[in-house]
Design a protein around this motif. Sequence first.
Motif, short mmCIF file in Angstrom:
data_model
loop_
_atom_site.label_atom_id
_atom_site.label_comp_id
_atom_site.label_asym_id
_atom_site.label_seq_id
_atom_site.Cartn_x
_atom_site.Cartn_y
_atom_site.Cartn_z
N THR A 158 0.85 -1.19 0.00
CA THR A 158 0.00 0.00 0.00
C THR A 158 0.88 1.24 0.00
OG1 THR A 158 -1.75 -1.13 1.23
CG2 THR A 158 -1.75 1.26 1.31
N SER A 159 0.46 2.27 -0.70
CA SER A 159 1.18 3.55 -0.65
C SER A 159 0.31 4.58 0.06
CB SER A 159 1.54 4.04 -2.06
OG SER A 159 0.37 4.32 -2.81
N ILE A 160 0.96 5.42 0.84
CA ILE A 160 0.28 6.49 1.57
C ILE A 160 1.03 7.79 1.33
CG2 ILE A 160 -0.52 7.27 3.85
CD1 ILE A 160 -0.18 4.34 4.80
N PHE A 161 0.32 8.80 0.89
CA PHE A 161 0.95 10.10 0.66
C PHE A 161 0.42 11.08 1.70
CE2 PHE A 161 2.14 14.10 -1.17
CZ PHE A 161 3.31 13.84 -1.89
N ILE A 162 1.33 11.76 2.38
CA ILE A 162 0.99 12.70 3.45
C ILE A 162 1.59 14.06 3.12
CG2 ILE A 162 1.07 13.08 5.95
CD1 ILE A 162 2.04 10.09 6.09
N ASP A 163 0.82 15.13 3.29
CA ASP A 163 1.37 16.45 3.00
C ASP A 163 2.24 16.94 4.15
OD1 ASP A 163 -0.26 17.57 4.96
OD2 ASP A 163 -1.69 18.42 3.55
N GLU A 164 2.82 18.13 4.00
CA GLU A 164 3.75 18.65 5.00
C GLU A 164 3.09 18.92 6.35
OE1 GLU A 164 3.76 23.38 3.89
OE2 GLU A 164 5.09 22.05 2.79
N ASN A 165 1.74 19.05 6.36
CA ASN A 165 1.02 19.24 7.61
C ASN A 165 0.54 17.92 8.20
OD1 ASN A 165 1.15 22.15 7.57
ND2 ASN A 165 -0.35 22.09 5.91
N LYS A 166 0.99 16.83 7.59
CA LYS A 166 0.69 15.46 8.02
C LYS A 166 -0.76 15.05 7.77
CE LYS A 166 4.89 15.45 9.15
NZ LYS A 166 5.16 16.73 8.47
N LYS A 167 -1.39 15.71 6.82
CA LYS A 167 -2.73 15.29 6.41
C LYS A 167 -2.62 14.24 5.31
CE LYS A 167 -5.75 19.11 7.68
NZ LYS A 167 -6.79 20.06 7.19
N VAL A 168 -3.49 13.25 5.37
CA VAL A 168 -3.49 12.18 4.37
C VAL A 168 -4.04 12.72 3.05
CG1 VAL A 168 -4.44 9.93 3.76
CG2 VAL A 168 -3.75 10.39 6.13
N VAL A 169 -3.24 12.64 2.00
CA VAL A 169 -3.64 13.10 0.67
C VAL A 169 -4.23 11.94 -0.13
CG1 VAL A 169 -2.84 14.09 -1.52
CG2 VAL A 169 -1.90 14.90 0.65
N ASN A 170 -3.63 10.76 0.03
CA ASN A 170 -4.15 9.59 -0.68
C ASN A 170 -3.60 8.30 -0.08
OD1 ASN A 170 -5.74 8.30 -2.57
ND2 ASN A 170 -4.28 8.49 -4.24
N ILE A 171 -4.37 7.24 -0.20
CA ILE A 171 -3.96 5.89 0.19
C ILE A 171 -4.34 4.98 -0.96
CG2 ILE A 171 -4.28 3.98 1.82
CD1 ILE A 171 -5.04 6.07 3.93
N LYS A 172 -3.42 4.13 -1.36
CA LYS A 172 -3.66 3.36 -2.58
C LYS A 172 -3.07 1.96 -2.51
CE LYS A 172 -3.09 4.24 -7.57
NZ LYS A 172 -2.51 5.20 -8.54
N HIS A 173 -3.84 0.98 -2.95
CA HIS A 173 -3.30 -0.35 -3.17
C HIS A 173 -2.68 -0.34 -4.56
CE1 HIS A 173 -6.20 -2.54 -0.20
NE2 HIS A 173 -5.14 -2.05 0.40
N PHE A 174 -1.50 -0.89 -4.71
CA PHE A 174 -0.94 -0.96 -6.06
C PHE A 174 -0.63 -2.41 -6.41
CE2 PHE A 174 2.39 0.21 -3.08
CZ PHE A 174 3.45 -0.64 -3.38
N GLU A 175 -0.78 -2.71 -7.69
CA GLU A 175 -0.64 -4.08 -8.16
C GLU A 175 0.56 -4.22 -9.10
OE1 GLU A 175 -4.26 -5.06 -10.07
OE2 GLU A 175 -5.50 -4.74 -8.30
N ASP A 176 1.11 -5.41 -9.11
CA ASP A 176 2.21 -5.71 -10.02
C ASP A 176 1.65 -6.14 -11.38
OD1 ASP A 176 4.49 -6.51 -11.32
OD2 ASP A 176 4.67 -8.41 -10.24
N LYS A 177 1.85 -5.28 -12.37
CA LYS A 177 1.37 -5.61 -13.72
C LYS A 177 2.53 -5.95 -14.66
CE LYS A 177 -2.85 -2.87 -13.38
NZ LYS A 177 -3.70 -1.82 -13.98
N THR A 178 3.74 -6.08 -14.06
CA THR A 178 4.91 -6.41 -14.85
C THR A 178 5.03 -7.92 -15.00
OG1 THR A 178 6.06 -4.49 -13.93
CG2 THR A 178 7.41 -6.15 -15.03
N LYS A 179 5.16 -8.37 -16.22
CA LYS A 179 5.28 -9.80 -16.47
C LYS A 179 6.70 -10.28 -16.14
CE LYS A 179 1.76 -9.74 -20.10
NZ LYS A 179 1.47 -10.00 -21.54
N ILE A 180 6.81 -11.56 -15.80
CA ILE A 180 8.10 -12.12 -15.39
C ILE A 180 9.18 -11.94 -16.45
CG2 ILE A 180 9.30 -14.25 -14.75
CD1 ILE A 180 6.68 -15.24 -13.52
N LYS A 181 8.79 -12.08 -17.71
CA LYS A 181 9.77 -12.02 -18.79
C LYS A 181 10.02 -10.59 -19.30
CE LYS A 181 8.90 -16.71 -20.47
NZ LYS A 181 8.53 -17.55 -21.65
#
Length: 231
Positions: free
Chosen positions: A173-196
Amino acid sequence: MRRFLLTLILSLSLTTSYCQDTITYLTDAIKENISPYKRASNSAYEKRNVEEGKKLFDSLVKNKLIGTKFDDFSLKVYKEKNVKINRISKPIFIITYASWCVIPKGEIPALNILAKEHRDDVQFIVVFWDKKNDLKKIAYKFSDNIKVCYANEYYSKDSHIVATIKHTLGFPTSIFIDENKKVVNIKHFEDKTKIKTPIKEAIISSYNYFSKDINENLMKSLSSKKSFTTN
């Protein structure tokens, strides 16, 4: 029905107004909203409705978690002194992993490049849900511009962050917080890169994905800051 909608809109408007004048911490927002989310989410995944599960998470983030204040967690940094969130004076980009998960090809090099590019305006933090010894084979892969941290149930002082982030938001999960420590976004990210996928192509793909996310969140932070200053 129309009267009900008007009542609901008025209620939401009052709630929004109230939130602007009070500080709601991420921990409290999660505690108040996680139970109904989990019930609905579990039901969706039991029916193998992955898209519905994703929509539920995005709705939770958008309607309940964005705008809350990130708790002043104390993070244990691998081979460095502990760091407290409130002592970091710039926006923070947090990514959570576990050492036993395979990190997608190209992701770490891409993050290293981005951390260097944004070293003046964003603090990159990687949190592994592990004990310190578990990081020996992976911590060295991250550049000095990234704080590699760890938290685990094994450590008594980590129970709060583990319960709040790991057991409710999941990972990676990624979490982005601004300089005032407010949550800007929270995101699940997936691996879409193939092995090869060739390594250079994988790095470019990860770089583009995270770069877009970081820049969009920086713009949101700047917009929010200007709005706050104007008001």
